[in-house]
Design a protein around this motif. Structure first.
Motif, short mmCIF file in Angstrom:
data_model
loop_
_atom_site.label_atom_id
_atom_site.label_comp_id
_atom_site.label_asym_id
_atom_site.label_seq_id
_atom_site.Cartn_x
_atom_site.Cartn_y
_atom_site.Cartn_z
N THR A 4 105.53 129.02 -16.92
CA THR A 4 106.82 129.41 -17.39
C THR A 4 107.85 129.73 -16.14
O THR A 4 107.29 130.01 -15.12
CB THR A 4 106.51 130.83 -18.31
OG1 THR A 4 105.99 131.51 -17.32
CG2 THR A 4 105.88 130.66 -19.34
N ASN A 5 109.15 130.24 -16.45
CA ASN A 5 109.98 130.57 -15.38
C ASN A 5 109.39 131.81 -14.58
O ASN A 5 110.13 132.12 -13.53
CB ASN A 5 111.51 130.92 -16.01
CG ASN A 5 111.97 129.56 -16.36
OD1 ASN A 5 111.37 128.52 -16.51
ND2 ASN A 5 113.26 129.52 -16.77
N GLY A 6 108.95 132.78 -15.26
CA GLY A 6 108.60 134.02 -14.36
C GLY A 6 109.55 134.99 -15.03
O GLY A 6 110.61 134.63 -15.55
N ASN A 7 109.10 136.40 -14.82
CA ASN A 7 109.74 137.46 -15.30
C ASN A 7 111.28 137.44 -14.62
O ASN A 7 112.43 137.46 -15.29
CB ASN A 7 109.46 138.71 -15.19
CG ASN A 7 107.92 139.08 -16.07
OD1 ASN A 7 108.06 138.27 -16.97
ND2 ASN A 7 107.12 139.87 -15.73
N ARG A 58 117.01 128.41 -24.64
CA ARG A 58 117.58 128.00 -23.58
C ARG A 58 116.72 127.76 -22.18
O ARG A 58 116.88 126.84 -21.32
CB ARG A 58 118.98 128.39 -23.46
CG ARG A 58 119.88 128.15 -22.16
CD ARG A 58 121.10 128.98 -21.94
NE ARG A 58 120.78 130.30 -22.34
CZ ARG A 58 120.24 131.30 -21.27
NH1 ARG A 58 119.82 130.68 -19.99
NH2 ARG A 58 120.06 132.59 -21.40
N LEU A 59 116.21 128.93 -21.97
CA LEU A 59 115.43 128.96 -20.68
C LEU A 59 114.35 127.85 -20.61
O LEU A 59 113.97 127.40 -19.55
CB LEU A 59 114.79 130.39 -20.42
CG LEU A 59 115.48 131.63 -20.26
CD1 LEU A 59 115.15 132.86 -20.66
CD2 LEU A 59 116.04 131.46 -18.74
N GLU A 66 114.35 120.66 -15.63
CA GLU A 66 114.12 120.81 -14.06
C GLU A 66 112.87 119.93 -13.68
O GLU A 66 112.94 119.59 -12.43
CB GLU A 66 113.91 122.08 -13.72
CG GLU A 66 115.39 123.10 -13.66
CD GLU A 66 115.05 124.54 -13.52
OE1 GLU A 66 113.84 124.86 -13.38
OE2 GLU A 66 116.11 125.16 -13.51
N ARG A 67 111.98 119.86 -14.56
CA ARG A 67 110.73 119.09 -14.19
C ARG A 67 110.55 117.70 -14.89
O ARG A 67 109.53 117.03 -14.62
CB ARG A 67 109.56 119.93 -14.75
CG ARG A 67 109.34 121.24 -13.62
CD ARG A 67 108.76 122.47 -14.79
NE ARG A 67 108.71 123.72 -13.51
CZ ARG A 67 109.85 124.35 -13.30
NH1 ARG A 67 110.83 123.99 -14.00
NH2 ARG A 67 109.85 125.21 -12.45
#
Length: 168
Positions: A4-7, A58-59, A66-67
């Motif tokens: 995940t993107n992280g906090n 969206r996140l 991006e990947r």
């Protein structure tokens, strides 16, 4: 486990506990009196208002883009990945017997692991809904309206029977 993107990337504050409320928030452990009944009951847990389901969609879309992972994120694959994550949630509860609401006997580490796995399930669910073009918040509202018709409170109060077992 899902990446995940992280906090920080999600706008989540570091002082927020695993349950989504700040450590000093009364939301998860205060009591409210019921004057009419003369009883006191714990206040219901509430989620933080942000991020919304759309924010999460969206996140995750940005993270996937991006990947260059959209080639792998087709509905079937997302469903199977989500089922795998549900299995990881199940492992956390396996062999524990009944677990009390609020998980009072769990360590902070166990709670954090549960938060990670439940987050993975939600992320995959939201992405699956996106790929299948299901507006999840609206679908939930429609489904809850149907459930109210299937399970009228006056008929089912205090019972766990399936709607097909109730007599008119």
């Amino acid at each position: 486990m899902m990446a995940t993107n992280g906090n920080a990337a999600c706008g989540v504050k570091e002082d927020v506990s695993t349950n989504g409320n700040s450590e000093d928030s009364p939301k998860s452990h205060s009591s409210v009196g019921n004057a009419a009944a003369g009883t006191s009951q714990p206040q219901r847990f509430t989620f933080s208002p942000q991020p919304t389901i759309e924010d999460i969609r969206r996140l995750q879309a940005e993270f996937t883009d991006e990947r260059d992972w959209n080639q792998f994120h087709q509905p079937r694959n997302l469903l199977l990945a989500m089922v795998g994550e549900v299995g990881e949630v199940s492992e956390l509860f396996q062999w524990r017997g009944e677990v009390a609401e609020g998980l009072p006997t769990w360590t902070e580490s166990e709670r954090e692991q549960l938060a990670h796995e439940l987050s993975d399930v939600l992320i995959y669910l939201v992405e699956l809904a996106e790929k299948c073009r299901v507006d999840l918040p609206q679908a939930v509202l429609r489904k809850m309206a149907l459930n109210r018709l299937k399970y009228p409170a006056s008929k089912v109060h205090g019972s766990a029977k399936k709607y097909t077992e109730y007599k008119d």
